[in-house]
Design an enzyme around this catalytic site. Structure first.
Site, mmCIF file in Angstrom:
data_model
loop_
_atom_site.group_PDB
_atom_site.id
_atom_site.type_symbol
_atom_site.label_atom_id
_atom_site.label_comp_id
_atom_site.label_asym_id
_atom_site.label_seq_id
_atom_site.Cartn_x
_atom_site.Cartn_y
_atom_site.Cartn_z
ATOM 1 N N CYS A 157 0.798 -1.239 0.000
ATOM 2 C CA CYS A 157 0.000 0.000 0.000
ATOM 3 C C CYS A 157 0.827 1.283 0.000
ATOM 4 C CB CYS A 157 -0.950 0.006 1.188
ATOM 5 S SG CYS A 157 -1.910 -1.511 1.331
ATOM 6 N N HIS A 282 -3.923 7.413 6.291
ATOM 7 C CA HIS A 282 -4.002 6.114 5.623
ATOM 8 C C HIS A 282 -5.411 5.549 5.841
ATOM 9 C CE1 HIS A 282 -2.590 2.535 3.709
ATOM 10 N NE2 HIS A 282 -2.805 1.786 4.768
ATOM 11 N N HIS A 317 -9.817 1.248 -0.908
ATOM 12 C CA HIS A 317 -8.364 1.239 -0.764
ATOM 13 C C HIS A 317 -7.758 0.798 -2.094
ATOM 14 C CE1 HIS A 317 -4.406 0.845 0.570
ATOM 15 N NE2 HIS A 317 -4.571 0.214 1.716
#
Length: 394
Positions: A157, A282, A317
């Site tokens: 990520c 995040h 995401h």
């Protein structure tokens, strides 16, 4: 040495260009999450799908034709005129391409594998399409840059945020004059089923930092920046990178690596915590990640309270493409001064009530100069990036 973010192209579940993404990022009644019943067998999940019509890979590059490269090309086409201007007169070998991805074109590989398992032969399949580096090969060939520095970062990520920092280092060390930096990821069964096995998928649209949060939604998208030493209105001011390796998939509950990444970014940018106007979190909406990140924010910003939000409830995401897209949201907020900042979803848990969340109810137009964006990946691979509005005093 100052490194500038000269221009941006992006496509994600919020839209197909800067204008549509910024409009929908600030709309009260829009999110990019849709229900899907094909990616996981016998289960329907919400995910962030790009519904826009994507650019087609040219026929002469048909071996590279996959969804990931179409996403990249759609983002690049928005930069093409700026690229032509900035690259004029440059040695092509000094134009670099640095990308980040997590899955690459895995969705295309899945289709090929399914056909093979059903007894059908592979039809002109380019195995580079299932490698994470396929995108940088594609763009280099598309732009006729055979001798350029090009590579792909794959650190889950944090991948595409790290691509920007890798680009910054190339420019600072005089290894390139212009860099195309960013990344892309596309939805595929591998990641959806993987997160489902980890019991990390939300049963509904994800709710970062809410009491009832129970997991993430997966999304897709691409974003590319043109980066150079040629002056522009927004600069990449600093970054901090850490790798705490606490656990394969769980964050360190003490947030040591996350805290260090943010502090390193401030140090490199020559800023204090109080200088940060907005922080894009995040914010995955998993129980442990949000607890950890809140602890990190409280530690770094002890005497100040920047506006903060997670935008993953709007896009899902985007995995390897999340970092650059969320930095892009900060870039857009600076580029469109006196606009609203991206909102967090509104139901914030009591344990996070002392943090200064932007939501749909309390938003007001904000002028910002310094933004930070966090990306915290599996294995504790952390990065915090600061971008700043350039003023007369630097």
């Amino acid at each position: 040495m100052t490194i500038y973010l000269n221009d941006l192209g992006l496509v994600n579940p919020l839209g197909e260009d800067k204008l549509s993404v910024w409009k929908n990022l600030n709309a009260d009644d829009f999110d990019g999450l849709v229900e899907d019943s094909e990616l996981i067998t016998d289960k329907s999940v919400y995910c962030g799908k790009v519904l826009a019509t994507l650019e087609m890979v040219p026929l002469q590059q048909s071996a590279y034709d996959n969804r990931n490269n179409r996403l990249l090309l759609t983002a690049f086409k928005q930069l093409e005129s700026s690229y032509n201007h900035l690259s004029k007169g440059l040695d092509p070998s000094r134009i670099a391409i640095i990308l980040g991805t997590s899955t690459g074109a895995m969705d295309d590989a899945e289709k090929q594998l399914e056909a093979l398992l059903n007894g059908k032969p592979l039809q002109d399949y380019n195995f580079l399409n299932q490698e994470v580096g396929g995108g940088d090969h594609f763009l280099a060939e598309y732009l006729n840059l055979p001798d350029s520095i090009r590579y792909t970062v794959s650190t889950a990520c944090s991948s595409s945020a790290k691509a920007l920092i890798a680009a910054k280092r190339l420019l600072e060390n005089d290894l390139a004059d212009l860099v195309i930096a960013g990344g892309a990821d596309s939805l595929c069964k591998l990641t959806l089923n993987g997160f489902n096995s980890l019991e990390s998928l939300a049963g509904y649209k994800c709710m970062p930092f809410a009491e009832e949060r129970n997991g993430i939604n997966i999304g897709e998208g691409a974003a590319l920046f043109l980066m150079s030493k040629q002056e522009s209105s927004i600069k990449l001011a600093g970054a901090g990178e850490t790798s705490d390796a606490y656990h394969m998939s769980a964050p360190d509950p003490e947030a040591i690596g996350a805290i260090s990444a943010m502090n390193q970014a401030l140090l490199q940018a020559g800023l204090k915590a109080g200088d940060i106007d907005y922080l894009n979190l995040h914010g995955t909406a998993t129980i442990k990640n949000d607890e950890m990140e809140a602890k990190a924010v409280k530690s770094v910003f002890q005497e100040t309270s920047p506006l903060i939000s997670s935008t993953k409830h709007l896009t899902g995401h985007m995995l390897g493409a999340a970092g650059v897209n969320e930095i892009a949201f900060c870039w857009l907020a600076m580029f469109n001064q006196e606009n609203y900042l991206p909102p967090n979803q509104s139901k914030v848990a009591k344990e996070f009530a002392d943090l200064n969340f932007v939501n749909f109810e309390n938003r007001s137009p904000s002028k910002i100069r310094h933004c930070m964006s966090n990306s915290f990946a599996f294995g504790g691979n952390n990065i915090s990036v600061i971008i700043s509005k350039v003023t007369d005093d630097g």
